[in-house]
Design an enzyme around this catalytic site. Structure first.
Site, PDB file in Angstrom:
ATOM      1  N   HIS A  62       0.788  -1.239   0.000  1.00 28.10           N
ATOM      2  CA  HIS A  62       0.000   0.000   0.000  1.00 28.10           C
ATOM      3  C   HIS A  62       0.822   1.292   0.000  1.00 28.10           C
ATOM      4  CE1 HIS A  62      -2.830  -3.042   1.437  1.00 28.10           C
ATOM      5  NE2 HIS A  62      -3.837  -2.224   1.230  1.00 28.10           N
ATOM      6  N   HIS A  71      -3.087  -1.738  -4.297  1.00 30.98           N
ATOM      7  CA  HIS A  71      -4.359  -1.086  -3.947  1.00 30.98           C
ATOM      8  C   HIS A  71      -4.430   0.248  -4.665  1.00 30.98           C
ATOM      9  CE1 HIS A  71      -7.841   0.404  -1.980  1.00 30.98           C
ATOM     10  NE2 HIS A  71      -7.842  -0.480  -0.997  1.00 30.98           N
ATOM     11  N   GLU A 115     -12.610  -9.544   0.826  1.00 29.23           N
ATOM     12  CA  GLU A 115     -13.480  -8.366   0.706  1.00 29.23           C
ATOM     13  C   GLU A 115     -13.876  -8.141  -0.748  1.00 29.23           C
ATOM     14  OE1 GLU A 115     -11.788  -5.742   4.433  1.00 29.23           O
ATOM     15  OE2 GLU A 115     -10.751  -5.533   2.512  1.00 29.23           O
ATOM     16  N   CYS A 167     -16.625   1.306   2.689  1.00 27.56           N
ATOM     17  CA  CYS A 167     -15.701   1.968   1.762  1.00 27.56           C
ATOM     18  C   CYS A 167     -16.015   1.631   0.313  1.00 27.56           C
ATOM     19  CB  CYS A 167     -14.259   1.557   2.062  1.00 27.56           C
ATOM     20  SG  CYS A 167     -13.547   2.311   3.536  1.00 27.56           S
ATOM     21  N   CYS A 202     -10.323   1.989   7.941  1.00 24.49           N
ATOM     22  CA  CYS A 202     -10.492   2.771   6.718  1.00 24.49           C
ATOM     23  C   CYS A 202     -11.886   3.372   6.610  1.00 24.49           C
ATOM     24  CB  CYS A 202     -10.175   1.918   5.493  1.00 24.49           C
ATOM     25  SG  CYS A 202     -11.073   0.352   5.434  1.00 24.49           S
TER      26      CYS A 202
END
Length: 650
Positions: free
Chosen positions: A135, A187, A316, A334, A412
């Site tokens: 990330h 990401h 996810e 998100c 997040c």
């Protein structure tokens, strides 16, 4: 291709019976609470230590890095939300706190521009060696977004200079030129952030760098394999699934060749947001076509009725067409926020009701449902059916929380909710030199410039409880333009009423927007009445989880049954297909909501004592009253069952 313009937040003032309370909550509760949490001053919340990481990196404290590899992004999103609030109105105390944070970030930044507390404190020297998992560019992107928002609010260049210095350093590391890294982050986020930086500074290289990251994704030979071998096949998360499962981060093929929504849902919609941005800025029609394909796959095969996306807890992620289980739904908050970003970018390119309808659905249901009415508790996961007794016992539901949490180890979602609601004004309108599009019916004032004429547009809205909307147009001098009013999918088109200065208008629509073309003068009044019938929604026959069931919606809101109103064992509830559904506004319930009531039936457990199965057993039913509340309001009255989809007697 030409983009419609988004109005600056400084030109939007929200004064709305429904939304003003949420804006107040974000300003007075959510952002201060999250600041306290980021500073580890909330006893019952999971520790963040995100600010402390920056203090250590800045040399103000000693210690070790704590948290997720992307912990910096929580701070950046907080700064972004603060920037949006300051664009909307002065707040000297918030600005003082944010200035102190900016000073800390400036102090923490490395001389060459690099800034990532995880690598600076925990793995110095290993920068850019594990982009697939760690990330680095994602956190850089959030820093850039926060910097742009704060600069636009205050005009102070310190944080923008940090962002530009970091982006310039990234540009020196990545690119198609020999000697540079030809890779991309696992990401997506840097791509859309660089477009914002380009729009703010006018520096073309930021747009080119965003384009490079998009175009590089999924190429062969594969970048993930290359860096995996170069770092000795080590992994950050304990397994190599991110490296091997390329679809997880949408790297299974070049983006123009992707036809379905695969992998991690947030990453997919962040990527699509950037794709739409870059397509618009560069005129790339192939990129726009890819956006349309992915949009259609999401909303026609892989999206919950609430606007939630990403059905599987593992990774996810999206799974396959029509796989949308209700009780194990992931539907990360998100991800719906990212879907709203994507919808807004598509609206800027091609204003069509289909994008605004989804944007509204996700906003009113999943995003609002992701935060409690107190502004201090949050859902990461947004299921459509909850049986609290099974949570913690059946591990299939380990990701499901029957009540909202104070904070998360991976936090997040809370700052994402804050930054979206703080910037809500950017999603209401778009405009060009000839037209103003109204995408969301949210009360307040908008100050526009059309053909060099200043125009104030005042909106009064009774949504989501009533479909009555009123506009007052106040141009400084008379000016001709088109006012485009969205005709939502949820209204009864035959019953829509539209008047201008009290005179009824024939409604002509273009792409789902009613068009009013005239020379506007100060004091012109438009009144729009959108019928808001209670709708019995059915799922596609291939949706296994909804066969024989019905969901209730009204206006932009999806409704649900909750144990607090209907008792336990909601799976036993049945609605008759012909039952009358009545609407009532209850001002003292959950801050004031419309409820939907009806007579129902409940499957009776009589004659089933000490028996689990029976041959040829006949179902017996008992009369029951059913009360539906808006889905966004569930779990504000303690722990209990909830369901959106209810069995139906035909």
């Amino acid at each position: 291709m030409k983009q419609m313009q988004v109005l600056p937040l400084s030109d939007i003032k929200i004064e709305d019976r429904f939304w003003s309370e949420y804006i107040r909550l974000v300003r007075e509760v959510v952002v201060p609470y999250q600041w306290e949490t980021l500073n580890d001053r909330v006893p019952d919340a999971e520790p963040s230590r995100a600010i402390r990481n920056f203090r250590i990196a800045a040399g103000e404290e000693s210690g070790e890095f704590y948290g997720m590899v992307f912990q910096d992004s929580d701070v950046a999103k907080w700064l972004e939300a603060a920037g949006y609030l300051l664009q909307s109105g002065r707040d000297p105390e918030l600005e003082r706190i944010a200035d102190d944070l900016v000073d800390l970030i400036v102090k923490a930044q490395r001389e060459d521009g690099y800034l990532n507390t995880y690598y600076m404190l925990k793995e110095p020297g290993n920068e850019w060696t594990n982009l697939c998992e760690c990330h680095e560019l994602y956190t850089a992107g959030h820093l850039i977004e926060g910097a742009v928002a704060y600069f636009q609010a205050t005009g102070k260049r310190a944080i923008l200079d940090v962002a530009c210095k970091f982006a310039d350093y990234i540009d020196s590391v990545f690119g198609p030129e020999p000697g540079k890294l030809q890779g991309y982050d696992g990401h997506q986020e840097i791509e859309l952030a660089l477009v914002k930086l380009y729009e703010t500074t006018g520096e073309e290289r930021y747009l080119r760098l965003s384009q490079f990251f998009l175009n590089e994704r999924g190429k062969e030979p594969h970048f993930y394999d290359k860096e995996y071998e170069e770092r000795g096949q080590t992994v950050h998360w304990g397994s190599d699934f991110m490296v091997k499962n390329r679809s997880y981060s949408q790297a299974q093929a070049p983006i123009r060749e992707q036809t379905s929504a695969e992998g991690h849902a947030v990453r997919l919609v962040y990527m699509c947001t950037a794709m739409a941005d870059v397509a618009a800025k560069t005129g790339d029609s192939g990129l726009l076509q890819a956006c349309r394909r992915l949009w259609n796959n999401i909303v026609t095969r892989r999206m919950y009725i609430t606007g939630g996306i990403g059905s599987m807890a593992q990774e996810e992620s999206f799974t396959l067409d029509y796989d949308l289980p209700n009780d194990t739904a992931y539907a990360e908050t998100c991800a719906s926020i990212g879907l709203i970003f994507f919808a807004q970018r598509m609206l800027r390119i091609e204003p069509h009701r289909r994008y605004a309808d989804v944007m509204e659905k996700a906003l009113y249901n999943t995003v609002l449902g992701g935060m409690a009415k107190d502004g201090r508790h949050f859902f990461y996961v947004n299921p459509l059916e909850v049986w609290p007794d099974a949570c913690g016992k059946n591990h299939v539901y380990d990701h499901v929380k029957p009540v909202r949490q104070g904070w998360f180890g991976c936090a997040c979602c809370p700052p994402n909710v804050a930054r979206l609601l703080a910037s809500l004004g950017q999603y209401i309108y778009t405009a060009n030199e000839n037209a103003v599009y109204v995408h969301l019916y949210v009360g307040g004032e908008a100050n526009l410039t059309i053909q060099d004429h200043k125009v104030k547009l005042i909106q009064q809205s009774e949504l989501p409880w009533s479909g009555r909307v009123r506009f007052t147009v106040e141009p400084e001098t008379p000016v001709q333009f088109e006012l485009m009013l969205r005709m939502p999918e949820w209204t009864d088109k035959s019953g829509v009423k539209l008047t201008v200065n009290g005179e009824s208008c024939t409604i002509h629509t273009i792409n789902g927007y009613a068009i009013i073309r005239r020379k506007w003068k100060s004091g012109d009044i438009i009144e729009l009445d959108l019928p808001m019938p209670v709708m019995r929604m059915k799922g596609h026959p291939l949706l296994r989880e909804t066969v024989g069931k019905v969901a209730i919606s009204r206006g932009p809101l999806v409704y649900c049954l909750e144990e607090a109103d209907n008792g336990k064992h909601l799976h036993q509830m049945y609605l008759q297909s012909s039952c009358e559904l009545s609407v009532a506004f209850e001002p003292d319930l959950l801050g004031g909501v419309c409820v939907i009531k009806t007579e129902a039936e409940r499957l009776s457990p009589r004659n089933w004592e000490d028996v689990l199965y029976k041959e040829d057993a006949r179902n017996e039913y008992e009369p029951a009253a059913a009360t539906f509340i808006p889905y966004f309001a569930w779990a504000n009255r303690g722990e209990g069952e909830m369901t959106v989809w209810v069995r139906e007697h035909i």
